[in-house]
Every structure is written in C-alpha cells, then in structure tokens.
Motif scaffolding. Structure first.
Motif, PDB file in Angstrom:
ATOM      1  N   LEU A  90       1.986  -7.918  -7.687  1.00 56.14           N
ATOM      2  CA  LEU A  90       1.214  -6.676  -7.686  1.00 56.14           C
ATOM      3  C   LEU A  90      -0.269  -7.016  -7.639  1.00 56.14           C
ATOM      4  O   LEU A  90      -0.671  -8.149  -7.914  1.00 56.14           O
ATOM      5  N   ALA A  91      -1.053  -6.029  -7.273  1.00 52.85           N
ATOM      6  CA  ALA A  91      -2.504  -6.239  -7.190  1.00 52.85           C
ATOM      7  C   ALA A  91      -3.225  -4.979  -7.640  1.00 52.85           C
ATOM      8  O   ALA A  91      -2.726  -3.859  -7.471  1.00 52.85           O
ATOM      9  N   PHE A  92      -4.404  -5.165  -8.211  1.00 48.28           N
ATOM     10  CA  PHE A  92      -5.210  -4.038  -8.648  1.00 48.28           C
ATOM     11  C   PHE A  92      -6.679  -4.452  -8.634  1.00 48.28           C
ATOM     12  O   PHE A  92      -7.008  -5.640  -8.616  1.00 48.28           O
ATOM     13  N   GLU A  93      -7.540  -3.464  -8.639  1.00 48.86           N
ATOM     14  CA  GLU A  93      -8.990  -3.695  -8.583  1.00 48.86           C
ATOM     15  C   GLU A  93      -9.639  -3.272  -9.889  1.00 48.86           C
ATOM     16  O   GLU A  93      -9.355  -2.207 -10.419  1.00 48.86           O
ATOM     17  N   ARG A 140      -5.226   2.013  -9.998  1.00 45.56           N
ATOM     18  CA  ARG A 140      -4.258   2.056  -8.893  1.00 45.56           C
ATOM     19  C   ARG A 140      -3.724   0.646  -8.658  1.00 45.56           C
ATOM     20  O   ARG A 140      -4.496  -0.292  -8.462  1.00 45.56           O
ATOM     21  N   VAL A 141      -2.409   0.524  -8.666  1.00 44.97           N
ATOM     22  CA  VAL A 141      -1.756  -0.779  -8.549  1.00 44.97           C
ATOM     23  C   VAL A 141      -0.883  -0.796  -7.302  1.00 44.97           C
ATOM     24  O   VAL A 141      -0.078   0.119  -7.076  1.00 44.97           O
ATOM     25  N   TYR A 142      -1.042  -1.849  -6.496  1.00 46.13           N
ATOM     26  CA  TYR A 142      -0.248  -2.022  -5.279  1.00 46.13           C
ATOM     27  C   TYR A 142       0.889  -2.984  -5.595  1.00 46.13           C
ATOM     28  O   TYR A 142       0.653  -4.108  -6.021  1.00 46.13           O
ATOM     29  N   THR A 181       0.824  -1.210   0.000  1.00 46.63           N
ATOM     30  CA  THR A 181       0.000   0.000   0.000  1.00 46.63           C
ATOM     31  C   THR A 181       0.859   1.262   0.000  1.00 46.63           C
ATOM     32  O   THR A 181       0.395   2.327  -0.410  1.00 46.63           O
ATOM     33  N   ALA A 182       2.100   1.129   0.460  1.00 48.52           N
ATOM     34  CA  ALA A 182       3.007   2.284   0.474  1.00 48.52           C
ATOM     35  C   ALA A 182       3.717   2.448  -0.864  1.00 48.52           C
ATOM     36  O   ALA A 182       4.251   3.521  -1.159  1.00 48.52           O
ATOM     37  N   ASP A 183       3.752   1.382  -1.640  1.00 43.37           N
ATOM     38  CA  ASP A 183       4.410   1.424  -2.947  1.00 43.37           C
ATOM     39  C   ASP A 183       3.372   1.198  -4.041  1.00 43.37           C
ATOM     40  O   ASP A 183       3.373   0.186  -4.734  1.00 43.37           O
ATOM     41  N   ALA A 184       2.489   2.147  -4.159  1.00 48.83           N
ATOM     42  CA  ALA A 184       1.423   2.060  -5.163  1.00 48.83           C
ATOM     43  C   ALA A 184       1.737   2.987  -6.321  1.00 48.83           C
ATOM     44  O   ALA A 184       2.413   4.007  -6.157  1.00 48.83           O
ATOM     45  N   ARG A 185       1.253   2.616  -7.491  1.00 55.18           N
ATOM     46  CA  ARG A 185       1.422   3.461  -8.661  1.00 55.18           C
ATOM     47  C   ARG A 185       0.105   3.461  -9.436  1.00 55.18           C
ATOM     48  O   ARG A 185      -0.673   2.509  -9.347  1.00 55.18           O
ATOM     49  N   VAL A 186      -0.133   4.521 -10.162  1.00 51.11           N
ATOM     50  CA  VAL A 186      -1.348   4.620 -10.975  1.00 51.11           C
ATOM     51  C   VAL A 186      -0.960   4.448 -12.445  1.00 51.11           C
ATOM     52  O   VAL A 186      -0.093   5.154 -12.955  1.00 51.11           O
ATOM     53  N   ILE A 187      -1.598   3.485 -13.090  1.00 48.05           N
ATOM     54  CA  ILE A 187      -1.357   3.210 -14.500  1.00 48.05           C
ATOM     55  C   ILE A 187      -2.518   3.755 -15.319  1.00 48.05           C
ATOM     56  O   ILE A 187      -3.679   3.428 -15.065  1.00 48.05           O
TER      57      ILE A 187
END
Length: 223
Positions: A108-111, A95-97, A80-86
């Motif tokens: 990695l994980a995304f919704e 938003r990708v964790y 959750t601290a190292d998230a990026r938006v693709i």
C-alpha cells in the motif's frame, strides 16, 4: 465667421459632451464591470478547457509515482482503483492506495506532508503488509536547489536508504539525522530538509502501526 463655423461649433460641443459622458462615474463603473465580466468568462473558458488534460496528467503522474514505491511485480490490480480513506487521530483523513495479489493486500502507499526550510514537502511512502518500507519518493517540495533538493531520487540515492526500514529498524531514537543523534545522513549546508523528511517518514510508520488492521484488510470483492 465662415458658414462652417456653426457646424464646427456643434461638433465640438458634441465631442465635449461625449468626453464628459465617458468620464462620468456611472459610465466608468459600467465599463469596468464589462471588462471584469469578459475577463471572468475568458478565465472560466480556459479553466474548463484545461481541466481534463490536467486531470489526465495528474493521474499519469500518480501511477508513475506509485510504481516507484510499490513494485509492479507485487500486485495484480490498479492501486489507484482500490483506494481507501483512513481516518487517523493524528494525521486526519489519509488516502491509501492498496495493492493486491488475489484477495490479499500485498502493499500500500500513502502521502504525508512535512515542512522543511522552504515549505511543504509531500512524501509518498510504499509499505509492505509486515510494516517495512517498500520505497519512498518526494512528490513535490520548494527546498533550495543544489542543497535541499537532494531528497529527490533524480538528484541522488539518499531517499533510497529508507527501503527495508521499519518502526523498529532503527529504534525510535535512530529516526533522526546524524546531527541530532540518529542514523540518517544530513546534507552539507542543509540539515533542516532531511530532518523534515526523516520525521515525516517516521510519522508514516506510526500511522501504519496505528491503523494496520484497517490498512491490510482485504479489498471487498467487486460486484
């Protein structure tokens, strides 16, 4: 007429005037405005008082969900601290964790959101850098209890059947429920719900394939 009659008459006259004043449109408007102001202030206070606890609970739920789709043994960081938006052409901003081992991305994980019989179905996908699925969980939905809710991990193991799958396993035509010619089971009396989840997961695999380089790029070192 008694000596108290004038006083009684005065009191009645005053009461009539007060009653008329209370029913006058300007006074009614003022009372309504005052009531609305008090209600708005109360709602604002409740919203402010509950903001922090709700945010904390949401963060806890996210961490717990991520642990189910990215095994903790695979990473050393807090995703959750190292998230990026693709920014994706088909899905928009996602938003990708990102999970890491050292400097390398280990998962990695995304919704993504699909739509079933009852409405939106929020699906969280965990992915390995090679494009295979680590795990899938349904975060929220409004599907029919006892039928469509079998997409929940708490209601059955159907959702676990996606772990290890990838864009080519099965082939594209297999990414459907069996009623539509695919390999995935549907539920008795509820085909729309699993169909929506399968389609959403396939979209997630396509999203990963389109953005693989950006998704697996090392996390910049923190200064």
């Amino acid at each position: 007429m008694t000596k108290d009659a004038p006083a009684e008459k005065t009191r009645r006259s005053l009461g009539d005037r007060l009653a008329a004043l209370k029913s006058a449109p300007p006074v009614l408007g003022l009372m309504l405005g005052l009531f609305s102001l008090i209600a708005a202030l109360a709602l604002a206070w409740v919203n402010e008082a509950t903001r922090a606890p709700i945010a904390a609970r949401t963060a806890e739920d996210l961490v717990a969900s991520l642990e189910q789709v990215i095994p903790p043994a695979l990473h050393e960081n807090d995703p959750t601290a190292d998230a990026r938006v693709i920014e994706d052409a088909a899905e928009g901003p996602v938003r990708v964790y990102v999970a890491t081992q050292g400097a390398a991305v280990s998962g990695l994980a995304f919704e993504l959101v699909g739509y079933g019989y009852g409405g939106a179905i929020h699906v969280l996908m965990g992915m390995a850098p090679d494009g295979s699925i680590l795990g899938v969980r349904v975060l929220s939905h409004t599907e029919t209890p006892g039928l469509g809710d079998k997409i929940e991990a708490a209601k059955g193991d159907w959702i676990d059947g996606f772990a290890g799958r990838s864009l080519g396993d099965p082939a594209p035509e297999g990414w459907k429920v069996k009623r539509d010619g695919g390999i995935f089971d549907q539920f008795s009396g509820a085909t729309i719900t699993p169909r929506a989840v399968v389609a959403t997961i396939y979209r997630g695999l396509e999203f990963f394939a389109r953005n693989r380089a950006a998704l697996t790029a090392p996390i910049p070192a923190k200064s």
